[in-house]
Write an enzyme that holds these catalytic residues in place. Structure first.
Site, short mmCIF file in Angstrom:
data_model
loop_
_atom_site.label_atom_id
_atom_site.label_comp_id
_atom_site.label_asym_id
_atom_site.label_seq_id
_atom_site.Cartn_x
_atom_site.Cartn_y
_atom_site.Cartn_z
N ASP A 264 0.83 -1.20 0.00
CA ASP A 264 0.00 0.00 0.00
C ASP A 264 0.87 1.26 0.00
O ASP A 264 1.85 1.36 0.75
CB ASP A 264 -0.90 0.01 1.23
CG ASP A 264 -1.73 -1.26 1.36
OD1 ASP A 264 -1.30 -2.32 0.87
OD2 ASP A 264 -2.80 -1.20 1.98
N HIS B 145 -0.69 4.74 -0.28
CA HIS B 145 -1.47 5.76 0.43
C HIS B 145 -0.94 7.19 0.26
O HIS B 145 -0.57 7.85 1.23
CB HIS B 145 -1.58 5.41 1.91
CG HIS B 145 -2.61 4.36 2.19
ND1 HIS B 145 -3.93 4.48 1.79
CD2 HIS B 145 -2.53 3.16 2.82
CE1 HIS B 145 -4.60 3.41 2.17
NE2 HIS B 145 -3.78 2.59 2.78
N ASP C 154 -4.52 0.42 -2.89
CA ASP C 154 -4.48 1.46 -1.86
C ASP C 154 -3.44 2.53 -2.16
O ASP C 154 -2.57 2.85 -1.35
CB ASP C 154 -4.27 0.86 -0.47
CG ASP C 154 -5.58 0.41 0.17
OD1 ASP C 154 -6.59 0.35 -0.54
OD2 ASP C 154 -5.57 0.10 1.37
N ASN D 67 -9.23 -1.60 -1.10
CA ASN D 67 -10.49 -1.13 -0.52
C ASN D 67 -10.61 0.39 -0.53
O ASN D 67 -11.71 0.94 -0.58
CB ASN D 67 -10.65 -1.67 0.91
CG ASN D 67 -9.57 -1.21 1.85
OD1 ASN D 67 -8.37 -1.35 1.57
ND2 ASN D 67 -9.95 -0.66 2.99
N HIS D 68 -9.47 1.10 -0.51
CA HIS D 68 -9.56 2.55 -0.51
C HIS D 68 -9.91 3.11 -1.89
O HIS D 68 -10.46 4.21 -1.99
CB HIS D 68 -8.27 3.17 0.04
CG HIS D 68 -8.19 3.06 1.53
ND1 HIS D 68 -8.57 4.08 2.37
CD2 HIS D 68 -7.81 2.04 2.33
CE1 HIS D 68 -8.42 3.69 3.63
NE2 HIS D 68 -7.96 2.46 3.63
N HIS E 182 -5.74 -7.63 -2.88
CA HIS E 182 -5.50 -6.66 -1.81
C HIS E 182 -5.83 -7.24 -0.44
O HIS E 182 -5.05 -7.12 0.51
CB HIS E 182 -6.31 -5.39 -2.04
CG HIS E 182 -6.01 -4.32 -1.03
ND1 HIS E 182 -4.84 -3.61 -1.03
CD2 HIS E 182 -6.73 -3.86 0.03
CE1 HIS E 182 -4.84 -2.76 -0.02
NE2 HIS E 182 -5.98 -2.88 0.63
#
Length: 408
Positions: free
Chosen positions: A76, A78, A112, A147-148, A250
């Site tokens: 991830d 982010h 993500d 999921n993000h 993920h």
């Protein structure tokens, strides 16, 4: 001789003008990147109608053979571009200028990219630029949805940072500039208003802060199904992927996901992101705790929650699969494994907005097997000189990796 009108002149070059405007906007919102326009490097998951080659299959490419070079997996990101670049440099995939140096390496980023940081759009552009450079050099850069990504498409911005909101506000300003420029030419189709139907106030934010309101509206416009960012970038991401003997996802997989069809899951998600409406995958496999982007059954380091027999049974339903590689659940002490390397957890919380951990990547090669490349100075020297037989090429502290409690 009669002088040609502005309209007739424009009609001769509408595609050239449109391309120029798009390049101008891309450069402005990506942090100064030009996306190379190499021939024969269309995205493998671009729908047929968007390509020049009418005979290209429209199915989503879900399974790749074992790469001729290395396979590198990255967790991830982010919204932290600098940490993303550090991770890529660990595996010698980019140089100091950010250009591809990975040759025939295949890279998988497990999703993500969005939330928690202020470089979300810049990372999307950066990875797309690398993908094009990699294809020309015989490599691959494959990106995935986490999921993000799905949260943001559904207008759930709980994890959006202030700087991320501002990045989308600035993106919208440049996007509008581009649309105005295109409207000056009568030979071009009038751009649609992507803000149509989006409210001008929201109960969850400070509506007195105009910049926040505009950033919120821009995020909705960009990431809604068939939005400029969701359709251009996210719709081409895999949700489930098989590369050689490694399965990438993920969150995780259950037998019902495999029985439904990995290709079908990817195609359903792509169709949803392209604005074709909700479908079975979106309703059943993208939401709730056991969704492919949400489940933690094999990424939690608790012995009770990592059911090795269930994982072995699951992998047996995917021809040739030996391991599952996942993000989503932060491993505070670095990339970890379970079930004799059948479960590999690669989310190290490297983003400054989500743990600020040391960048690490997983490297898989035919000669040396599984290795963890780390920037953590405590493990670096040991990693370089010693490997655990049958395990990851990195010495882990005796107490094992500690899982970090970070929601979503």
């Amino acid at each position: 001789m009669e002088k040609p009108t502005t309209s007739s002149t424009c009609q001769q070059v509408p595609n050239l003008l449109s391309s120029f405007v798009d390049t101008f906007v891309d450069f402005s919102v990506s942090g100064g990147l030009f996306l190379p326009n190499y021939q024969n490097t269309p995205h493998s998951n671009t729908p047929v109608s968007h390509r020049n080659d009418e005979n290209t299959p429209g199915k989503f490419k879900t399974r790749y053979p074992s790469p001729p070079g290395r396979l590198v997996a990255i967790g991830d990101l982010h919204g932290d571009l600098e940490k993303s670049k550090q991770a890529l440099r660990l595996a010698k995939l980019i140089n100091d200028s950010g250009d591809w140096t990975g040759g025939s390496t295949t890279v998988v980023q497990v999703g993500d990219v969005l939330d928690r940081g202020g470089d979300e759009i810049k990372i999307l552009y950066f990875l797309e630029r690398l993908r094009r450079q990699a294809v020309k050099a015989g490599g691959e850069v494959i990106t995935m949805n986490g999921n993000h990504e799905t949260l943001n498409v559904e207008r759930d911005f709980r994890y959006m940072s202030e700087s991320g909101c501002e990045e989308f506000r600035v993106w919208a300003e440049w996007y509008r500039v581009g649309q105005v420029m295109k409207c000056l030419c009568e030979g071009l189709e009038k751009p649609k208003n992507i803000f149509k139907g989006i409210p001008s106030s929201f109960p969850e934010i400070d509506n007195d802060n105009e910049a926040v309101v505009q950033g919120f509206r821009a995020r909705i416009a960009a990431l809604q199904p068939n939005g400029p960012i969701s359709a251009r970038f996210l719709s081409k991401n895999a949700t489930v992927l098989v590369v050689g003997d490694s399965v990438f996802v993920h969150g995780g997989l259950k037998p019902e996901h495999v029985y439904y069809g990995l290709e079908k899951i990817n195609e359903d998600v792509r169709d949803w992101l392209n604005g074709l409406g909700e479908n079975y995958t979106v309703k059943k496999f993208l939401r709730y705790a056991d969704a492919v982007v949400w489940m933690r059954d094999f990424s939690d380091d608790s012995a009770k929650k990592c059911d090795c027999s269930a994982l072995e049974l699951l992998l047996s339903t995917i021809p040739g699969a030996r391991r599952m590689i996942m993000g989503h659940t932060i491993q505070e002490n670095g990339i970890s494994e379970a079930c004799e390397n059948r479960a590999i957890r690669i989310d190290v919380g490297m983003s400054k907005g989500c743990g600020d951990g040391f960048p690490e990547v997983l490297e898989i090669s035919e000669n040396s097997g599984l290795k963890v490349l780390t920037s953590n100075p405590l493990y670096q020297d040991k990693y370089l000189h010693r490997e655990r037989k049958g395990g990851l090429g990195l010495l882990i502290p005796e107490q094992g990796p500690k899982q970090v409690e970070v929601k979503a």
